[in-house]
Design a protein around this motif. Structure first.
Motif, PDB file in Angstrom:
ATOM      1  N   GLN A 155      34.225  14.086  22.177  1.00  0.00           N
ATOM      2  CA  GLN A 155      34.750  13.515  23.411  1.00  0.00           C
ATOM      3  C   GLN A 155      34.999  14.599  24.450  1.00  0.00           C
ATOM      4  N   GLU A 156      35.610  15.719  24.028  1.00  0.00           N
ATOM      5  CA  GLU A 156      35.876  16.823  24.961  1.00  0.00           C
ATOM      6  C   GLU A 156      34.582  17.427  25.472  1.00  0.00           C
ATOM      7  N   ASP A 157      33.613  17.634  24.570  1.00  0.00           N
ATOM      8  CA  ASP A 157      32.332  18.212  24.978  1.00  0.00           C
ATOM      9  C   ASP A 157      31.604  17.299  25.964  1.00  0.00           C
ATOM     10  N   THR A 158      31.635  15.998  25.709  1.00  0.00           N
ATOM     11  CA  THR A 158      30.982  15.048  26.599  1.00  0.00           C
ATOM     12  C   THR A 158      31.632  15.069  27.974  1.00  0.00           C
ATOM     13  N   LEU A 159      32.960  15.124  28.007  1.00  0.00           N
ATOM     14  CA  LEU A 159      33.668  15.177  29.284  1.00  0.00           C
ATOM     15  C   LEU A 159      33.313  16.441  30.056  1.00  0.00           C
ATOM     16  N   LYS A 160      33.247  17.575  29.373  1.00  0.00           N
ATOM     17  CA  LYS A 160      32.874  18.836  30.029  1.00  0.00           C
ATOM     18  C   LYS A 160      31.432  18.787  30.528  1.00  0.00           C
ATOM     19  N   GLY A 161      30.541  18.226  29.726  1.00  0.00           N
ATOM     20  CA  GLY A 161      29.142  18.106  30.126  1.00  0.00           C
ATOM     21  C   GLY A 161      28.973  17.223  31.351  1.00  0.00           C
ATOM     22  N   LEU A 162      29.705  16.109  31.397  1.00  0.00           N
ATOM     23  CA  LEU A 162      29.622  15.212  32.548  1.00  0.00           C
ATOM     24  C   LEU A 162      30.211  15.859  33.799  1.00  0.00           C
TER      25      LEU A 162
ATOM     26  N   ARG B 229      26.909   0.273  37.084  1.00  0.00           N
ATOM     27  CA  ARG B 229      25.571   0.029  36.538  1.00  0.00           C
ATOM     28  C   ARG B 229      24.680   1.262  36.703  1.00  0.00           C
ATOM     29  N   GLU B 230      24.670   1.833  37.901  1.00  0.00           N
ATOM     30  CA  GLU B 230      23.827   3.007  38.148  1.00  0.00           C
ATOM     31  C   GLU B 230      24.317   4.223  37.370  1.00  0.00           C
ATOM     32  N   LEU B 231      25.641   4.383  37.285  1.00  0.00           N
ATOM     33  CA  LEU B 231      26.204   5.515  36.559  1.00  0.00           C
ATOM     34  C   LEU B 231      25.860   5.436  35.079  1.00  0.00           C
ATOM     35  N   SER B 232      25.912   4.247  34.510  1.00  0.00           N
ATOM     36  CA  SER B 232      25.559   4.110  33.092  1.00  0.00           C
ATOM     37  C   SER B 232      24.079   4.380  32.869  1.00  0.00           C
ATOM     38  N   ASN B 233      23.226   3.977  33.812  1.00  0.00           N
ATOM     39  CA  ASN B 233      21.798   4.293  33.696  1.00  0.00           C
ATOM     40  C   ASN B 233      21.564   5.793  33.758  1.00  0.00           C
ATOM     41  N   ILE B 234      22.271   6.482  34.645  1.00  0.00           N
ATOM     42  CA  ILE B 234      22.103   7.930  34.782  1.00  0.00           C
ATOM     43  C   ILE B 234      22.598   8.639  33.533  1.00  0.00           C
TER      44      ILE B 234
ATOM     45  N   GLY C   4      19.378  10.058  32.259  1.00  0.00           N
ATOM     46  CA  GLY C   4      19.053  11.159  33.140  1.00  0.00           C
ATOM     47  C   GLY C   4      19.642  12.500  32.778  1.00  0.00           C
ATOM     48  N   ILE C   5      20.693  12.523  31.988  1.00  0.00           N
ATOM     49  CA  ILE C   5      21.370  13.787  31.693  1.00  0.00           C
ATOM     50  C   ILE C   5      20.792  14.390  30.426  1.00  0.00           C
ATOM     51  N   LYS C   6      20.364  15.634  30.544  1.00  0.00           N
ATOM     52  CA  LYS C   6      19.752  16.319  29.412  1.00  0.00           C
ATOM     53  C   LYS C   6      20.704  17.303  28.734  1.00  0.00           C
ATOM     54  N   ASP C   7      21.970  17.333  29.167  1.00  0.00           N
ATOM     55  CA  ASP C   7      22.954  18.256  28.615  1.00  0.00           C
ATOM     56  C   ASP C   7      23.216  17.911  27.152  1.00  0.00           C
ATOM     57  N   PRO C   8      23.080  18.884  26.232  1.00  0.00           N
ATOM     58  CA  PRO C   8      23.310  18.581  24.816  1.00  0.00           C
ATOM     59  C   PRO C   8      24.772  18.297  24.484  1.00  0.00           C
ATOM     60  N   ARG C   9      25.686  18.658  25.380  1.00  0.00           N
ATOM     61  CA  ARG C   9      27.106  18.379  25.123  1.00  0.00           C
ATOM     62  C   ARG C   9      27.426  16.902  25.261  1.00  0.00           C
ATOM     63  N   VAL C  10      26.636  16.177  26.049  1.00  0.00           N
ATOM     64  CA  VAL C  10      26.896  14.750  26.265  1.00  0.00           C
ATOM     65  C   VAL C  10      26.404  13.982  25.040  1.00  0.00           C
TER      66      VAL C  10
ATOM     67  N   SER D  20      30.251  19.042  34.453  1.00  0.00           N
ATOM     68  CA  SER D  20      29.334  20.070  34.949  1.00  0.00           C
ATOM     69  C   SER D  20      28.094  19.452  35.596  1.00  0.00           C
ATOM     70  N   ALA D  21      27.755  18.218  35.227  1.00  0.00           N
ATOM     71  CA  ALA D  21      26.584  17.551  35.798  1.00  0.00           C
ATOM     72  C   ALA D  21      26.954  16.632  36.965  1.00  0.00           C
ATOM     73  N   GLU D  22      28.159  16.769  37.500  1.00  0.00           N
ATOM     74  CA  GLU D  22      28.609  15.861  38.552  1.00  0.00           C
ATOM     75  C   GLU D  22      27.723  15.937  39.793  1.00  0.00           C
ATOM     76  N   GLY D  23      27.270  17.119  40.157  1.00  0.00           N
ATOM     77  CA  GLY D  23      26.400  17.253  41.334  1.00  0.00           C
ATOM     78  C   GLY D  23      25.103  16.490  41.158  1.00  0.00           C
ATOM     79  N   TYR D  24      24.492  16.624  39.991  1.00  0.00           N
ATOM     80  CA  TYR D  24      23.259  15.893  39.694  1.00  0.00           C
ATOM     81  C   TYR D  24      23.511  14.390  39.718  1.00  0.00           C
ATOM     82  N   ILE D  25      24.632  13.960  39.131  1.00  0.00           N
ATOM     83  CA  ILE D  25      24.946  12.533  39.064  1.00  0.00           C
ATOM     84  C   ILE D  25      25.177  11.974  40.466  1.00  0.00           C
ATOM     85  N   ARG D  26      25.891  12.718  41.313  1.00  0.00           N
ATOM     86  CA  ARG D  26      26.120  12.264  42.693  1.00  0.00           C
ATOM     87  C   ARG D  26      24.810  12.157  43.466  1.00  0.00           C
TER      88      ARG D  26
END
Length: 123
Positions: free
Chosen positions: A63-70, A17-22, A26-32, A72-78
């Motif tokens: 799909q590949e771009d979204t995976l790369k964007g996520l 639930r929290e991950l889907s909200n983030i 919360g993610i501003k990466d244009p690749r996502v 790279s944003a793993e620190g922010y998400i954690r």
């Protein structure tokens, strides 16, 4: 394999639930891609690691771009997960692309094609 305990199932639901909200807000990466959803989450019993199954509406490049964007944003998400959830350990997240929805649509199309051929032969 061991059956999930009630506690582990509850943790999986809360993290999903929290991950889907983030991911949604919360993610501003244009690749996502904007049509990205968290299908399922599996948190290890020791709360150290987590697999997040991601579904992306779009072509393979999206799909590949979204995976790369996520990734790279793993620190922010954690950090956001740690802020929003009161857990002893914030799990290390591994994003996995979930193809089950696309697979289901393809199988449904094949079934429709076969039933259409059968109906045409019957007439």
């Amino acid at each position: 394999m061991r059956k999930n305990s009630i506690k582990n199932t509850r943790v999986n639901m809360e993290v999903q639930r929290e991950l889907s909200n983030i991911v949604r807000g919360g993610i501003k990466d244009p690749r996502v891609a904007p049509m990205t959803s968290v299908v399922a989450v599996e948190v290890a019993p020791d709360l150290k690691t987590c697999k997040a199954y991601i579904s992306v509406f779009g072509d393979e490049k999206a799909q590949e771009d979204t995976l790369k964007g996520l990734q790279s944003a793993e620190g922010y998400i954690r950090r956001e997960l740690a802020h929003n959830l009161n857990m002893r350990n914030t799990p290390e997240i591994k994003f996995v692309l979930d193809q089950s929805i696309a697979y289901g649509v393809a199988m449904s199309k094949k079934i429709d094609d076969v039933t259409k051929d059968i109906k045409e032969e019957g007439e």
